[in-house]
Write a protein that holds these residues in place. Sequence first.
Motif, PDB file in Angstrom:
ATOM      1  N   HIS A   1      -1.748  11.206  -9.717  1.00  0.00           N
ATOM      2  CA  HIS A   1      -1.155  11.222  -8.374  1.00  0.00           C
ATOM      3  C   HIS A   1      -1.444   9.891  -7.687  1.00  0.00           C
ATOM      4  CE1 HIS A   1       0.005  15.447  -8.315  1.00  0.00           C
ATOM      5  NE2 HIS A   1      -1.057  15.638  -9.070  1.00  0.00           N
TER       6      HIS A   1
ATOM      7  N   ARG B   1      -1.195   7.751  -4.048  1.00  0.00           N
ATOM      8  CA  ARG B   1      -1.042   7.829  -2.591  1.00  0.00           C
ATOM      9  C   ARG B   1      -1.188   6.417  -2.017  1.00  0.00           C
ATOM     10  NH1 ARG B   1      -4.495  12.492   0.096  1.00  0.00           N
ATOM     11  NH2 ARG B   1      -6.204  11.156  -0.550  1.00  0.00           N
TER      12      ARG B   1
ATOM     13  N   SER C   1       8.775  11.344  -7.324  1.00  0.00           N
ATOM     14  CA  SER C   1       8.512  11.721  -5.933  1.00  0.00           C
ATOM     15  C   SER C   1       7.549  12.901  -5.824  1.00  0.00           C
ATOM     16  CB  SER C   1       9.816  12.033  -5.205  1.00  0.00           C
ATOM     17  OG  SER C   1      10.484  13.116  -5.836  1.00  0.00           O
ATOM     18  N   HIS C   2       7.435  13.698  -6.877  1.00  0.00           N
ATOM     19  CA  HIS C   2       6.507  14.829  -6.880  1.00  0.00           C
ATOM     20  C   HIS C   2       5.062  14.398  -7.136  1.00  0.00           C
ATOM     21  CE1 HIS C   2       7.750  14.045 -10.977  1.00  0.00           C
ATOM     22  NE2 HIS C   2       6.767  14.788 -11.432  1.00  0.00           N
ATOM     23  N   ARG C   3       4.844  13.142  -7.506  1.00  0.00           N
ATOM     24  CA  ARG C   3       3.501  12.646  -7.795  1.00  0.00           C
ATOM     25  C   ARG C   3       3.091  11.461  -6.917  1.00  0.00           C
ATOM     26  NH1 ARG C   3       1.216  15.373 -11.474  1.00  0.00           N
ATOM     27  NH2 ARG C   3       2.351  16.303 -13.196  1.00  0.00           N
TER      28      ARG C   3
ATOM     29  N   GLU D   1       2.944   9.922  -2.910  1.00  0.00           N
ATOM     30  CA  GLU D   1       3.060  10.134  -1.468  1.00  0.00           C
ATOM     31  C   GLU D   1       2.793   8.810  -0.768  1.00  0.00           C
ATOM     32  OE1 GLU D   1       1.243  13.789   0.342  1.00  0.00           O
ATOM     33  OE2 GLU D   1       0.246  13.780  -1.614  1.00  0.00           O
ATOM     34  N   CYS D   2       3.598   8.517   0.226  1.00  0.00           N
ATOM     35  CA  CYS D   2       3.415   7.303   1.015  1.00  0.00           C
ATOM     36  C   CYS D   2       3.339   7.688   2.489  1.00  0.00           C
ATOM     37  CB  CYS D   2       4.580   6.340   0.805  1.00  0.00           C
ATOM     38  SG  CYS D   2       4.790   5.792  -0.895  1.00  0.00           S
ATOM     39  N   ARG D   3       2.396   7.069   3.177  1.00  0.00           N
ATOM     40  CA  ARG D   3       2.247   7.324   4.611  1.00  0.00           C
ATOM     41  C   ARG D   3       2.155   6.002   5.353  1.00  0.00           C
ATOM     42  NH1 ARG D   3      -1.362  12.649   5.855  1.00  0.00           N
ATOM     43  NH2 ARG D   3      -0.102  14.064   4.606  1.00  0.00           N
TER      44      ARG D   3
ATOM     45  N   TRP E   1      -5.539   8.398   5.846  1.00  0.00           N
ATOM     46  CA  TRP E   1      -4.519   9.343   5.394  1.00  0.00           C
ATOM     47  C   TRP E   1      -4.316  10.458   6.427  1.00  0.00           C
ATOM     48  CZ3 TRP E   1      -1.192   8.549   1.650  1.00  0.00           C
ATOM     49  CH2 TRP E   1      -0.427   9.620   1.172  1.00  0.00           C
TER      50      TRP E   1
ATOM     51  N   PRO F   1       4.022  10.737   7.205  1.00  0.00           N
ATOM     52  CA  PRO F   1       4.844  10.471   6.017  1.00  0.00           C
ATOM     53  C   PRO F   1       5.817   9.319   6.267  1.00  0.00           C
ATOM     54  CG  PRO F   1       4.704  12.818   6.420  1.00  0.00           C
ATOM     55  CD  PRO F   1       4.080  12.131   7.619  1.00  0.00           C
TER      56      PRO F   1
ATOM     57  N   HIS G   1      10.227   7.136   1.840  1.00  0.00           N
ATOM     58  CA  HIS G   1      10.680   8.281   1.058  1.00  0.00           C
ATOM     59  C   HIS G   1      11.535   7.835  -0.119  1.00  0.00           C
ATOM     60  CE1 HIS G   1       9.144  10.886   4.173  1.00  0.00           C
ATOM     61  NE2 HIS G   1       9.720  10.088   5.056  1.00  0.00           N
TER      62      HIS G   1
END
Length: 159
Positions: free
Chosen positions: A60, A62, A86-88, A90-92, A145, A150, A153
């Motif tokens: 994963h 991030r 996209s399932h693994r 994440e961007c914030r 985090w 979010p 995307h």
Amino acid sequence: MVEAGVQGFTGHQEFEAHLRTVLENSVASLEMFDPDFSVFPLGAADVDAALRHFLRRGGHLRLAMHSSGHIERYYPRFLTLLRDYSHRIECRVTGRNLHQLTDSFCIGDEVHIVRRFHSDHMRGEAAFHTPQAAEISAERFRGIWAESLPGLHATTTGL
């Protein structure tokens, strides 16, 4: 396998080499923070291949950042990776209250780290198989985090 320990660095090439080592030696998690990721080679073919390998094995990724503009403009490979995994991934994006943060780091499995002390400079350190070296930055990442929203995307609509 890379040797355990902490190593300092002072240049862009050293930073990139250490970053690639973190990517290659991580199995479960990669956590990265940088104001805009402009010095991270996220658009390079070999980094894309390393990240794909990492994600295929179940890892994963991030990313937390102040602004995603540089990635959106200059890293089409990373955007494709984000769409494909996209399932693994994440961007914030941080709020203005965190824009004073200027360090930069990549943590792998909470035991490997490459860290620049300030995002405007290439001076920093890398540590491998050394959980205590990554501990403070890992805690810092969790705080960043939690305070971020979010962003970046897989599609322009965020779906």
